[in-house]
Motif scaffolding. Structure first.
Motif, PDB file in Angstrom:
ATOM      1  N   LYS A 336       0.819  -1.207   0.000  1.00 44.65           N
ATOM      2  CA  LYS A 336       0.000   0.000   0.000  1.00 44.65           C
ATOM      3  C   LYS A 336       0.857   1.263   0.000  1.00 44.65           C
ATOM      4  O   LYS A 336       0.424   2.312  -0.468  1.00 44.65           O
ATOM      5  CB  LYS A 336      -0.915  -0.003   1.222  1.00 44.65           C
ATOM      6  CG  LYS A 336      -1.837  -1.210   1.290  1.00 44.65           C
ATOM      7  CD  LYS A 336      -2.615  -1.233   2.589  1.00 44.65           C
ATOM      8  CE  LYS A 336      -3.483  -2.487   2.702  1.00 44.65           C
ATOM      9  NZ  LYS A 336      -4.199  -2.555   3.997  1.00 44.65           N
ATOM     10  N   VAL A 337       2.067   1.150   0.529  1.00 44.03           N
ATOM     11  CA  VAL A 337       2.972   2.299   0.586  1.00 44.03           C
ATOM     12  C   VAL A 337       3.726   2.468  -0.731  1.00 44.03           C
ATOM     13  O   VAL A 337       3.904   3.578  -1.233  1.00 44.03           O
ATOM     14  CB  VAL A 337       3.965   2.129   1.756  1.00 44.03           C
ATOM     15  CG1 VAL A 337       4.967   3.282   1.791  1.00 44.03           C
ATOM     16  CG2 VAL A 337       3.216   2.040   3.073  1.00 44.03           C
ATOM     17  N   TRP A 338       4.181   1.342  -1.313  1.00 47.05           N
ATOM     18  CA  TRP A 338       5.033   1.395  -2.510  1.00 47.05           C
ATOM     19  C   TRP A 338       4.256   1.167  -3.803  1.00 47.05           C
ATOM     20  O   TRP A 338       4.863   0.952  -4.854  1.00 47.05           O
ATOM     21  CB  TRP A 338       6.125   0.342  -2.397  1.00 47.05           C
ATOM     22  CG  TRP A 338       7.051   0.530  -1.239  1.00 47.05           C
ATOM     23  CD1 TRP A 338       7.091  -0.189  -0.094  1.00 47.05           C
ATOM     24  CD2 TRP A 338       8.084   1.512  -1.126  1.00 47.05           C
ATOM     25  NE1 TRP A 338       8.071   0.273   0.750  1.00 47.05           N
ATOM     26  CE2 TRP A 338       8.708   1.315   0.131  1.00 47.05           C
ATOM     27  CE3 TRP A 338       8.543   2.536  -1.952  1.00 47.05           C
ATOM     28  CZ2 TRP A 338       9.763   2.106   0.572  1.00 47.05           C
ATOM     29  CZ3 TRP A 338       9.594   3.318  -1.508  1.00 47.05           C
ATOM     30  CH2 TRP A 338      10.185   3.106  -0.263  1.00 47.05           C
ATOM     31  N   GLN A 339       2.955   1.189  -3.755  1.00 52.56           N
ATOM     32  CA  GLN A 339       2.158   0.878  -4.937  1.00 52.56           C
ATOM     33  C   GLN A 339       2.480   1.853  -6.077  1.00 52.56           C
ATOM     34  O   GLN A 339       2.477   3.065  -5.913  1.00 52.56           O
ATOM     35  CB  GLN A 339       0.669   0.959  -4.603  1.00 52.56           C
ATOM     36  CG  GLN A 339      -0.226   0.370  -5.666  1.00 52.56           C
ATOM     37  CD  GLN A 339      -1.672   0.281  -5.188  1.00 52.56           C
ATOM     38  OE1 GLN A 339      -2.027   0.877  -4.186  1.00 52.56           O
ATOM     39  NE2 GLN A 339      -2.491  -0.456  -5.904  1.00 52.56           N
ATOM     40  N   ILE A 344       5.137  -5.373  -7.281  1.00 60.69           N
ATOM     41  CA  ILE A 344       4.767  -5.884  -5.973  1.00 60.69           C
ATOM     42  C   ILE A 344       3.704  -6.950  -6.163  1.00 60.69           C
ATOM     43  O   ILE A 344       2.748  -6.757  -6.911  1.00 60.69           O
ATOM     44  CB  ILE A 344       4.224  -4.766  -5.061  1.00 60.69           C
ATOM     45  CG1 ILE A 344       5.205  -3.590  -4.986  1.00 60.69           C
ATOM     46  CG2 ILE A 344       3.932  -5.301  -3.672  1.00 60.69           C
ATOM     47  CD1 ILE A 344       4.662  -2.389  -4.258  1.00 60.69           C
ATOM     48  N   GLU A 345       3.861  -8.072  -5.478  1.00 58.31           N
ATOM     49  CA  GLU A 345       2.855  -9.132  -5.481  1.00 58.31           C
ATOM     50  C   GLU A 345       2.533  -9.476  -4.037  1.00 58.31           C
ATOM     51  O   GLU A 345       3.433  -9.566  -3.190  1.00 58.31           O
ATOM     52  CB  GLU A 345       3.370 -10.380  -6.213  1.00 58.31           C
ATOM     53  CG  GLU A 345       3.805 -10.136  -7.652  1.00 58.31           C
ATOM     54  CD  GLU A 345       2.672  -9.751  -8.580  1.00 58.31           C
ATOM     55  OE1 GLU A 345       1.509  -9.773  -8.132  1.00 58.31           O
ATOM     56  OE2 GLU A 345       2.936  -9.413  -9.751  1.00 58.31           O
ATOM     57  N   HIS A 346       1.223  -9.690  -3.765  1.00 58.79           N
ATOM     58  CA  HIS A 346       0.834  -9.966  -2.391  1.00 58.79           C
ATOM     59  C   HIS A 346      -0.202 -11.074  -2.256  1.00 58.79           C
ATOM     60  O   HIS A 346      -0.643 -11.357  -1.146  1.00 58.79           O
ATOM     61  CB  HIS A 346       0.301  -8.685  -1.722  1.00 58.79           C
ATOM     62  CG  HIS A 346      -0.821  -8.041  -2.459  1.00 58.79           C
ATOM     63  ND1 HIS A 346      -0.616  -7.214  -3.529  1.00 58.79           N
ATOM     64  CD2 HIS A 346      -2.166  -8.096  -2.280  1.00 58.79           C
ATOM     65  CE1 HIS A 346      -1.772  -6.777  -3.992  1.00 58.79           C
ATOM     66  NE2 HIS A 346      -2.728  -7.298  -3.250  1.00 58.79           N
ATOM     67  N   ALA A 598      -5.811 -14.052 -22.465  1.00 63.08           N
ATOM     68  CA  ALA A 598      -6.286 -12.712 -22.153  1.00 63.08           C
ATOM     69  C   ALA A 598      -5.796 -11.733 -23.205  1.00 63.08           C
ATOM     70  O   ALA A 598      -4.929 -12.036 -24.035  1.00 63.08           O
ATOM     71  CB  ALA A 598      -5.804 -12.285 -20.773  1.00 63.08           C
ATOM     72  N   GLY A 599      -6.345 -10.514 -23.158  1.00 63.66           N
ATOM     73  CA  GLY A 599      -5.908  -9.476 -24.080  1.00 63.66           C
ATOM     74  C   GLY A 599      -4.563  -8.926 -23.677  1.00 63.66           C
ATOM     75  O   GLY A 599      -3.888  -9.458 -22.801  1.00 63.66           O
ATOM     76  N   PRO A 600      -4.128  -7.814 -24.277  1.00 61.67           N
ATOM     77  CA  PRO A 600      -2.831  -7.209 -23.912  1.00 61.67           C
ATOM     78  C   PRO A 600      -2.799  -6.874 -22.427  1.00 61.67           C
ATOM     79  O   PRO A 600      -3.721  -6.281 -21.889  1.00 61.67           O
ATOM     80  CB  PRO A 600      -2.766  -5.949 -24.795  1.00 61.67           C
ATOM     81  CG  PRO A 600      -3.719  -6.224 -25.922  1.00 61.67           C
ATOM     82  CD  PRO A 600      -4.804  -7.085 -25.360  1.00 61.67           C
ATOM     83  N   ARG A 601      -1.724  -7.278 -21.777  1.00 61.52           N
ATOM     84  CA  ARG A 601      -1.595  -7.096 -20.334  1.00 61.52           C
ATOM     85  C   ARG A 601      -1.029  -5.732 -20.002  1.00 61.52           C
ATOM     86  O   ARG A 601      -0.007  -5.327 -20.554  1.00 61.52           O
ATOM     87  CB  ARG A 601      -0.686  -8.180 -19.748  1.00 61.52           C
ATOM     88  CG  ARG A 601      -0.623  -8.150 -18.240  1.00 61.52           C
ATOM     89  CD  ARG A 601       0.358  -9.170 -17.763  1.00 61.52           C
ATOM     90  NE  ARG A 601       0.431  -9.172 -16.313  1.00 61.52           N
ATOM     91  CZ  ARG A 601       1.350  -9.806 -15.629  1.00 61.52           C
ATOM     92  NH1 ARG A 601       2.286 -10.487 -16.253  1.00 61.52           N
ATOM     93  NH2 ARG A 601       1.352  -9.777 -14.310  1.00 61.52           N
ATOM     94  N   GLU A 602      -1.711  -5.061 -19.108  1.00 65.62           N
ATOM     95  CA  GLU A 602      -1.217  -3.760 -18.665  1.00 65.62           C
ATOM     96  C   GLU A 602      -0.271  -3.942 -17.492  1.00 65.62           C
ATOM     97  O   GLU A 602      -0.400  -4.880 -16.712  1.00 65.62           O
ATOM     98  CB  GLU A 602      -2.387  -2.865 -18.238  1.00 65.62           C
ATOM     99  CG  GLU A 602      -3.350  -2.563 -19.378  1.00 65.62           C
ATOM    100  CD  GLU A 602      -4.489  -1.683 -18.933  1.00 65.62           C
ATOM    101  OE1 GLU A 602      -5.286  -1.296 -19.762  1.00 65.62           O
ATOM    102  OE2 GLU A 602      -4.539  -1.390 -17.728  1.00 65.62           O
ATOM    103  N   ALA A 603       0.651  -3.036 -17.391  1.00 66.63           N
ATOM    104  CA  ALA A 603       1.596  -3.096 -16.262  1.00 66.63           C
ATOM    105  C   ALA A 603       0.847  -2.840 -14.970  1.00 66.63           C
ATOM    106  O   ALA A 603       0.101  -1.875 -14.852  1.00 66.63           O
ATOM    107  CB  ALA A 603       2.706  -2.060 -16.446  1.00 66.63           C
ATOM    108  N   PRO A 604       0.985  -3.733 -14.003  1.00 66.07           N
ATOM    109  CA  PRO A 604       0.270  -3.543 -12.730  1.00 66.07           C
ATOM    110  C   PRO A 604       0.797  -2.347 -11.981  1.00 66.07           C
ATOM    111  O   PRO A 604       1.939  -1.970 -12.124  1.00 66.07           O
ATOM    112  CB  PRO A 604       0.565  -4.854 -11.975  1.00 66.07           C
ATOM    113  CG  PRO A 604       1.878  -5.305 -12.527  1.00 66.07           C
ATOM    114  CD  PRO A 604       1.883  -4.887 -13.965  1.00 66.07           C
ATOM    115  N   VAL A 605      -0.060  -1.773 -11.160  1.00 63.63           N
ATOM    116  CA  VAL A 605       0.332  -0.651 -10.318  1.00 63.63           C
ATOM    117  C   VAL A 605       0.354  -1.104  -8.891  1.00 63.63           C
ATOM    118  O   VAL A 605      -0.246  -2.082  -8.519  1.00 63.63           O
ATOM    119  CB  VAL A 605      -0.622   0.544 -10.501  1.00 63.63           C
ATOM    120  CG1 VAL A 605      -0.497   1.079 -11.898  1.00 63.63           C
ATOM    121  CG2 VAL A 605      -2.048   0.144 -10.188  1.00 63.63           C
TER     122      VAL A 605
END
Length: 605
Positions: A336-339, A344-346, A598-605
């Motif tokens: 939650k701090v470094w999002q 980051i994976e949780h 799936a379709g084109p993958r967006e970079a996670p935030v």
């Protein structure tokens, strides 16, 4: 008569000089000790006067006319406090060299007042006394500067003054009195079973009182540590005072440190851009700055600040244009701090998929490397993998779906250094069975330990000789952010480090770093089996089981059975891989339980 006096001076001149020197040193030491006590009393009197003046000011504000009893009583208290300060200052003796200078000045003034004849008669004595005083003052000042350096400016507290007095050799060896038979009773040290343990010179440092202990007879460091309670009782030290014992500079000596103060007392420990390392040494006050790129174990009881202690390392790795941070956060707190700053994976499945990607990346770099060490670039950066709570991964490994997750962590710990993939494993209690794999902890020479609860935890972190070498985090004061930091070179003393404090808002304000994701190879694999599978499904050639499953789905397979037939994998492995691909967004599961790309993958935030 004259020749006899010259012979006496010639034969006894050296002994007279030695006796005078000893007398001078004794008097100088007596005055220094007396001044310490007087200065403490003077400081207490000044504080009392300041409090009395503040009370008098408040009373005058409430009663400007001064007609009430409170004002008069406060005024009398101020006058009494002023007299106490003056009396304390009068009773503070001068240093011996200052007194000698005053005597020389006084003789000169008296001779001047007595007239020319008396002045001429007193010139030789004035020259002798004044010159001797100046020489003695210069020599003593140089000796003190060389002996104590910057510590000369340290003023001992009341507690430190008492401890320094009880660390004198005469205090330990002094007899406690005379028995009924007229014989002397044992010394204070012998009464407590400390006979043969003799203190050397004690000195006050920025980190407390340091004293050398001479170990006679059968004394050794382990025996000295076992006698800590007797030493504490002899010194009259408070129970909460941390006492540390270490090997001395030569055999037969130990070093005892009483942590009465810290070099970082009053320092601003809030992290800001430009702060070096992870914190400050509480003894020297210097920055402790080990590189973040290392296989490192971080341990500490809950609430001791492990996550905050790691933040300066994360900020340093983010600022590296050829470095990336990957955070595994099973606690669901730090993300939650470094999002939005890095990857980051949780969640379980996402973390498992990330570990699979890291293993594939390690193998790709091993195959593509042209030397013994990987050269990091912006496209292929140095990767710092942080496991926020390793005990969670150990628990997940008991689930057959994630049974090999610890194998992947061990592979990174044993083979990741050459390809610049580093693993930082944080946990509360570093048990090899419950919180950290054996191969992982064995590879980690860099270790950080915040306060733990027992000596057993000390041995788990720093080895079986933790107590002997002084690496005992269980004896830390229990303050969050205070830790012992040992690097791989092991050239640091086991002195506590107070970490920088980086709050959540400061972390969120940092510019983002590199967000790392696995790069899929575009060239065909060299493995004939992999090439056959890729040609069969008509997809991009694959190098791993995950790529095989993805290629089978792209070729039109939607059921687990069809994917297992195309890839040659068993159904359990296919099911586990599909769950990881669905969690990472590469596949989508329909309502009828079938999967599709799936379709084109967006970079996670």
């Amino acid at each position: 008569m004259e020749s006899r006096a010259l012979r006496i001076l010639a034969t006894d001149g050296k002994s007279i000089s030695r006796r005078m020197s000893r007398a001078w040193r004794r008097e100088a030491e007596r005055r220094i000790n007396r001044r310490k006590g007087c200065r403490l009393r003077e400081a207490d009197a000044v504080k009392a006067r300041a409090a009395a003046r503040a009370d008098y000011t408040a009373a005058r504000k409430s009663d400007p006319a001064g007609t009430r009893t409170r004002v008069h009583r406060a005024h009398r208290t101020v006058r009494t406090a002023d007299r106490a300060v003056k009396r304390a200052r009068r009773r503070t003796p001068d240093r011996l060299e200052v007194m000698a200078c005053k005597v020389a000045v006084g003789v000169t003034g008296a001779a001047f007042a007595a007239g020319p004849d008396a002045m001429v008669a007193a010139v030789p004595w004035v020259e002798l006394g004044g010159g001797s005083a100046v020489v003695v003052w210069i020599c003593s000042a140089a000796w003190r500067a060389a002996r104590e350096g910057k510590r000369q400016s340290l003023t001992p507290t009341t507690e430190e003054t008492e401890l320094l007095g009880r660390l004198a050799t005469s205090y330990w060896t002094a007899s406690t009195g005379t028995g009924v038979d007229g014989k002397a009773l044992p010394s204070k040290a012998a009464e407590r079973g400390l006979e043969g343990l003799v203190p050397g010179r004690a000195r006050l440092t920025d980190g407390g009182i340091v004293c050398a202990l001479r170990m006679d007879g059968t004394w050794k460091l382990g025996k000295v540590k076992a006698a800590e309670e007797h030493i504490r009782a002899l010194l009259g030290a408070r129970t909460g005072l941390h006492i540390q014992f270490q090997h001395g500079t030569r055999g037969g000596w130990a070093r005892m440190t009483l942590r009465t103060r810290s070099a970082v007392d009053g320092a601003d420990m809030r992290w800001r851009p430009g702060c070096s390392g992870v914190g400050l040494d509480t003894v020297t006050g210097e920055a402790v700055a080990p590189t973040p790129y290392a296989f490192r174990l971080v341990a500490g009881a809950t609430g001791m600040g492990k996550s905050v202690f790691l933040r300066p390392w994360i900020a340093q790795a983010m600022a590296n244009p050829r470095g990336a941070v990957v955070l595994i956060d099973p606690k669901h707190q730090e993300y939650k701090v470094w999002q939005g700053k890095f990857r980051i994976e949780h969640h379980k499945a996402q973390i498992y998929a990330l570990m699979c990607d890291l293993e594939v990346e390690m193998e790709r770099r091993q195959n593509a490397s042209t030397g013994s060490t990987w050269i990091a670039t912006e496209a292929d950066p140095e990767i710092l993998v942080i496991v926020e709570e390793g005990a969670s991964l150990v628990r997940w490994s008991k689930d057959r779906r994630y049974a090999d997750i610890l194998d992947k962590a061990e592979a990174l710990a044993t083979m990741g250094r050459a390809v610049r993939i580093w693993l930082l494993w944080a946990t509360q209690y570093p048990s090899k069975e419950k919180s950290v794999p054996a191969q992982v902890v064995e590879m980690m020479l860099d270790k950080v330990a915040l306060t733990v609860d027992s000596a057993q935890a000390d041995r788990l972190i720093f080895g079986e000789k933790a107590a002997e070498s002084g690496w005992e985090p269980s004896k830390l004061p229990g303050i969050p952010g205070v830790a012992l930091v040992r690097n791989r070179a092991r050239d640091r003393e086991p002195t506590p480090v107070k970490g920088w404090y980086m709050d959540d808002d400061t972390a969120r304000s940092l510019p983002p770093g590199i967000t790392w994701h696995l790069r899929r190879p575009a060239d065909a694999p060299k493995d004939p089996d992999e090439l056959a599978v890729g040609q069969q499904v008509g997809a991009v050639p694959a190098q791993t089981n995950r790529d095989r499953v993805l290629a089978a789905v792209l070729a039109g397979a939607t059921a687990n059975k069809e994917i297992a037939q195309l890839t040659g994998l068993n159904k359990g492995t296919v099911s586990t891989l599909i769950k990881g691909l669905v969690a990472s967004g590469r596949l989508v599961r329909a309502e009828d339980a079938r999967v599709q790309a799936a379709g084109p993958r967006e970079a996670p935030v």
